[in-house]
Write an enzyme that holds these catalytic residues in place. Structure first.
Site, PDB file in Angstrom:
ATOM      1  N   ASN A 200      30.776  -8.245 -36.029  1.00  0.00           N
ATOM      2  CA  ASN A 200      30.953  -7.942 -37.455  1.00  0.00           C
ATOM      3  C   ASN A 200      31.413  -9.190 -38.203  1.00  0.00           C
ATOM      4  O   ASN A 200      31.579 -10.253 -37.605  1.00  0.00           O
ATOM      5  CB  ASN A 200      31.939  -6.779 -37.636  1.00  0.00           C
ATOM      6  N   ASP A 269      33.501  -0.517 -32.922  1.00  0.00           N
ATOM      7  CA  ASP A 269      33.700   0.869 -32.513  1.00  0.00           C
ATOM      8  C   ASP A 269      32.894   1.205 -31.254  1.00  0.00           C
ATOM      9  O   ASP A 269      33.274   2.071 -30.481  1.00  0.00           O
ATOM     10  CB  ASP A 269      33.295   1.821 -33.652  1.00  0.00           C
ATOM     11  N   LYS A 279      18.530 -12.164 -19.703  1.00  0.00           N
ATOM     12  CA  LYS A 279      18.070 -12.101 -21.099  1.00  0.00           C
ATOM     13  C   LYS A 279      16.907 -11.100 -21.221  1.00  0.00           C
ATOM     14  O   LYS A 279      15.949 -11.168 -20.441  1.00  0.00           O
ATOM     15  CB  LYS A 279      17.619 -13.496 -21.532  1.00  0.00           C
ATOM     16  N   PRO A 296      37.557   1.892 -26.725  1.00  0.00           N
ATOM     17  CA  PRO A 296      38.892   2.477 -26.909  1.00  0.00           C
ATOM     18  C   PRO A 296      39.458   2.048 -28.257  1.00  0.00           C
ATOM     19  O   PRO A 296      39.127   0.966 -28.752  1.00  0.00           O
ATOM     20  CB  PRO A 296      39.711   1.867 -25.770  1.00  0.00           C
ATOM     21  N   ASP A 297      40.278   2.895 -28.870  1.00  0.00           N
ATOM     22  CA  ASP A 297      40.956   2.512 -30.114  1.00  0.00           C
ATOM     23  C   ASP A 297      42.223   1.767 -29.699  1.00  0.00           C
ATOM     24  O   ASP A 297      43.161   2.357 -29.156  1.00  0.00           O
ATOM     25  CB  ASP A 297      41.284   3.763 -30.938  1.00  0.00           C
ATOM     26  N   PHE A 315      45.198  -1.788 -40.272  1.00  0.00           N
ATOM     27  CA  PHE A 315      44.468  -2.107 -41.500  1.00  0.00           C
ATOM     28  C   PHE A 315      43.391  -1.055 -41.713  1.00  0.00           C
ATOM     29  O   PHE A 315      42.888  -0.469 -40.757  1.00  0.00           O
ATOM     30  CB  PHE A 315      43.818  -3.488 -41.399  1.00  0.00           C
ATOM     31  N   LYS A 329      43.714   7.749 -41.854  1.00  0.00           N
ATOM     32  CA  LYS A 329      43.726   6.863 -40.697  1.00  0.00           C
ATOM     33  C   LYS A 329      45.142   6.697 -40.150  1.00  0.00           C
ATOM     34  O   LYS A 329      45.356   6.671 -38.951  1.00  0.00           O
ATOM     35  CB  LYS A 329      43.177   5.498 -41.140  1.00  0.00           C
ATOM     36  N   LYS A 333      45.818   7.932 -36.279  1.00  0.00           N
ATOM     37  CA  LYS A 333      46.092   6.940 -35.231  1.00  0.00           C
ATOM     38  C   LYS A 333      47.572   6.898 -34.846  1.00  0.00           C
ATOM     39  O   LYS A 333      47.943   6.223 -33.898  1.00  0.00           O
ATOM     40  CB  LYS A 333      45.637   5.551 -35.681  1.00  0.00           C
TER      41      LYS A 333
HETATM   42  O1  C5P Z   1      39.089   3.195 -37.619  1.00  0.00           O
HETATM   43  P1  C5P Z   1      39.091   1.835 -38.229  1.00  0.00           P
HETATM   44  O2  C5P Z   1      38.300   0.836 -37.435  1.00  0.00           O
HETATM   45  O3  C5P Z   1      38.760   1.780 -39.678  1.00  0.00           O
HETATM   46  O4  C5P Z   1      40.639   1.418 -38.152  1.00  0.00           O
HETATM   47  C1  C5P Z   1      41.100   0.179 -38.510  1.00  0.00           C
HETATM   48  C2  C5P Z   1      42.394  -0.129 -37.807  1.00  0.00           C
HETATM   49  O5  C5P Z   1      42.360   0.289 -36.448  1.00  0.00           O
HETATM   50  C3  C5P Z   1      42.646  -1.612 -37.767  1.00  0.00           C
HETATM   51  O6  C5P Z   1      44.040  -1.815 -37.733  1.00  0.00           O
HETATM   52  C4  C5P Z   1      41.998  -2.018 -36.441  1.00  0.00           C
HETATM   53  O7  C5P Z   1      42.556  -3.218 -35.940  1.00  0.00           O
HETATM   54  C5  C5P Z   1      42.317  -0.825 -35.562  1.00  0.00           C
HETATM   55  N1  C5P Z   1      41.306  -0.514 -34.545  1.00  0.00           N
HETATM   56  C6  C5P Z   1      41.610  -0.694 -33.221  1.00  0.00           C
HETATM   57  N2  C5P Z   1      40.693  -0.381 -32.248  1.00  0.00           N
HETATM   58  C7  C5P Z   1      39.485   0.123 -32.580  1.00  0.00           C
HETATM   59  C8  C5P Z   1      39.154   0.301 -33.926  1.00  0.00           C
HETATM   60  C9  C5P Z   1      40.090  -0.037 -34.889  1.00  0.00           C
HETATM   61  O8  C5P Z   1      42.725  -1.163 -32.917  1.00  0.00           O
HETATM   62  N3  C5P Z   1      38.627   0.413 -31.613  1.00  0.00           N
END
Ligand code: C5P
Length: 396
Positions: A200, A269, A279, A296-297, A315, A329, A333
Site C-alpha cells: 500500500n 489486511d 517467478k 492477523p490484526d 490509527f 474501530k 480492537k
Molecule cells: O482496520 P484498520 O486497518 O483500518 O485499522 C487501523 C489500525 O489497526 C492501525 O492502527 C493499524 O496499524 C492497525 N492494524 C493492525 N493490524 C492489521 C490491520 C490494522 O495492527 N492487520
C-alpha cells in the site's frame, strides 16, 4: 544560533550566554545587519567559538563550512528574526549563511521574531509565519509593548530567559522518561512470488515522526517498520520487517509489558495464501487467481497480551464517515485511543508531510488542526504522556 540585524540583536547575545550556562555548545551566525549592532568579537567571547558570518568565505569553508554547520547543530534558533528573514525562510531562499543553514539542517528550527508592530501585523508577514508553522518551525513570541521605534504593540523580542524556556520545553520535555514505547510504521509487503508483492501507499512518515517525538521526550523507543525510504530517528531502535506476520511477531514480543504501543503501520489486511516459490510465468496460464487469507490484526493481538501495554493507540485512515468508523474501530480492537485522519483530503493523504487528526478516546475527543507531521506527533505524544502519568485516565 543565528542573529539577524535589528536593535534586539543585543538580546540574542544574552541568549547565547544563557544557552552556554545550560551546558549547550553554541555556534553563532551573525548576519551582515546584525554586525551593525553587535560585533563578531563579542559573540566569539560569549560562545567560545569562532563566529560565522559569510556563506562562502574561504577560511570558514576550510574549517566548518555551511553544510557542516547545518549538520552539526541539534537545534537552530534564529533570535531575533526580522520580517525579512522570516520572508526568506518562508520562500526557501538560501541567499545568506543563516537561511542556507536553515534550509540545509535536519535539526529542528526555532524562530523568535522581532520587528515593528505594523510589519508584524502585515498580511505578508502573517502568511509567512503560517507557512513556517506548518513546516514544523517553532515560533517563539513576539512580546507586546513599547518598541525601539516608539510604537506600541506586538513585535518585541521576548526576553532571552523566556526564549530559553520555550526551547527547553520543546527539546527536553522528559515527559516519557523511563517509559518503554513500541511503534509500528510504514506498509507491509506481502509476497506473490519472489519478485512481486501486494502492498500500500503508506510512507511511514507519521510513525517515524511519532518515534522521534517519543525519543525526544525521553522514552526508550522500538520502531517496528515495514519497508520505507526514511532514516530512523536518533536514539530509536529500529526493527525492520516485511510482512504482516513478521510485524505481528515482532510486535507481540516487543509490546509485552511496554508502557505505550502505537500502531501507525498500514498493515495489509490480506496475504497470498501460498506465494509461488518461483517467478510466475506470464504464459503458464491464461488467468491467474490469487487466493488471499486474512492477516492477523497486530494491534488487536497486542491488546490481548497478558501484560498489555498501559496505553494502546491505533490509527484510522478513512475516506468517508471518519469519526464513526474510527469510534467503531476503537471499540472493536480494544484500543484506548484512535487517531483518525482523512486520507481522501490531499493535504493529509498518504505520503503528505502534513496531517490533521482527531483523537478519539472512550470519554473525550480532540481535534488537532493541519500542521506538519512532526508538530502533530509532538502534540500527540504530549497528550499521551499526560494520560500515562494518570493511569486511571488511560482509557478516557
Ligand atoms: O482496520 P484498520 O486497518 O483500518 O485499522 C487501523 C489500525 O489497526 C492501525 O492502527 C493499524 O496499524 C492497525 N492494524 C493492525 N493490524 C492489521 C490491520 C490494522 O495492527 N492487520
Amino acid at each position: 544560533m543565528a542573529i539577524a540585524g535589528g536593535i534586539a540583536a543585543y538580546k540574542g547575545a544574552e541568549l547565547v550566554r544563557l544557552l552556554k550556562k545550560q551546558g549547550a555548545d553554541v555556534r553563532v551566525i551573525l548576519s551582515r545587519g546584525a554586525r551593525e549592532f553587535i560585533t563578531p568579537l563579542t559573540m566569539q567571547a560569549l560562545s567560545g567559538e569562532p563566529v560565522h558570518t559569510e556563506l562562502l568565505d574561504e577560511s570558514a569553508e576550510a574549517g566548518m563550512g555551511h553544510i557542516e554547520l547545518a549538520r552539526w547543530a541539534d537545534l537552530l534558533v534564529i533570535a531575533p528574526a526580522t520580517a525579512d528573514v522570516i520572508a526568506r525562510l518562508a520562500h526557501g531562499r538560501a541567499d545568506d549563511l543563516m537561511t542556507t543553514a536553515a534550509l540545509a539542517t535536519a535539526a529542528p528550527v526555532a524562530v523568535a521574531p522581532a520587528m515593528n508592530q505594523q510589519m508584524w501585523a502585515n498580511a505578508a508577514t502573517q502568511e509567512n509565519l503560517i507557512l513556517l508553522t506548518q513546516r514544523g518551525i517553532q515560533i517563539i513570541g513576539p512580546d507586546q509593548g513599547e518598541q525601539a521605534c516608539g510604537d506600541v504593540g506586538p513585535g518585541r523580542l521576548l526576553e532571552p530567559a523566556q526564549i530559553l524556556q520555550a526551547l527547553q520545553s520543546r527539546f527536553s520535555s522528559r515527559q516519557l522518561d523511563n517509559k518503554k514505547v513500541v511503534i509500528t510504521a510504514g506498509p507491509t509487503v506481502e509476497a506473490i512470488d519472489p519478485v512481486r508483492f501486494l502492498s500500500n501507499h503508506s510512507s511511514g512518515k507519521m510513525g517515524y515522526a511519532l518515534a522521534r517525538a517519543c525519543a525526544e521526550a525521553g522514552a526508550e523507543v522500538t520502531l517496528i517498520s515495514g519497508p520505507v525510504h526514511l532514516s530512523p530517528p536518533d536514539r530509536v531502535r529500529l526493527l525492520s520487517v516485511t510482512s504482516a506476520i513478521e510485524m505481528h511477531d515482532a510486535s507481540i514480543q516487543e509490546a509485552d509489558g511496554a508502557d505505550l504501543f502505537i500502531g501507525a503501520a498500514a498493515v495489509a489486511d490480506f496475504r497470498v495464501s501460498n506465494p509461488a516459490r518461483e517467478k510466475i510465468k506470464k504464459n503458464a496460464q491464461p488467468d491467474l487467481t490469487l487466493t488471499l487469507v486474512e492477516n492477523p490484526d497486530v494491534i488487536a493481538a497486542v491488546c490481548q497480551l497478558a501484560r498489555r501495554p498501559t496505553l494502546v493507540v491505533g490509527f484510522a485512515a478513512e475516506t468517508s464517515d471518519l469519526l464513526s468508523h474510527a469510534r467503531e474501530k476503537r471499540v472493536k480492537k480494544g484500543l484506548d485511543l484512535v487517531i483518525a485522519n482523512d486520507v481522501s483530503d490531499p493535504h493529509t493523504s498518504f505520503g503528505s508531510d502534513q496531517n490533521a487528526v482527531h483523537l478519539i478516546g472512550a470519554l473525550s475527543e480532540q481535534h488537532l488542526a493541519l500542521a506538519s507531521k512532526q508538530v502533530i506527533a509532538e502534540k500527540i505524544v504530549s497528550i499521551l504522556a499526560e494520560r500515562l502519568s494518570e493511569p486511571a485516565a488511560a482509557s478516557s
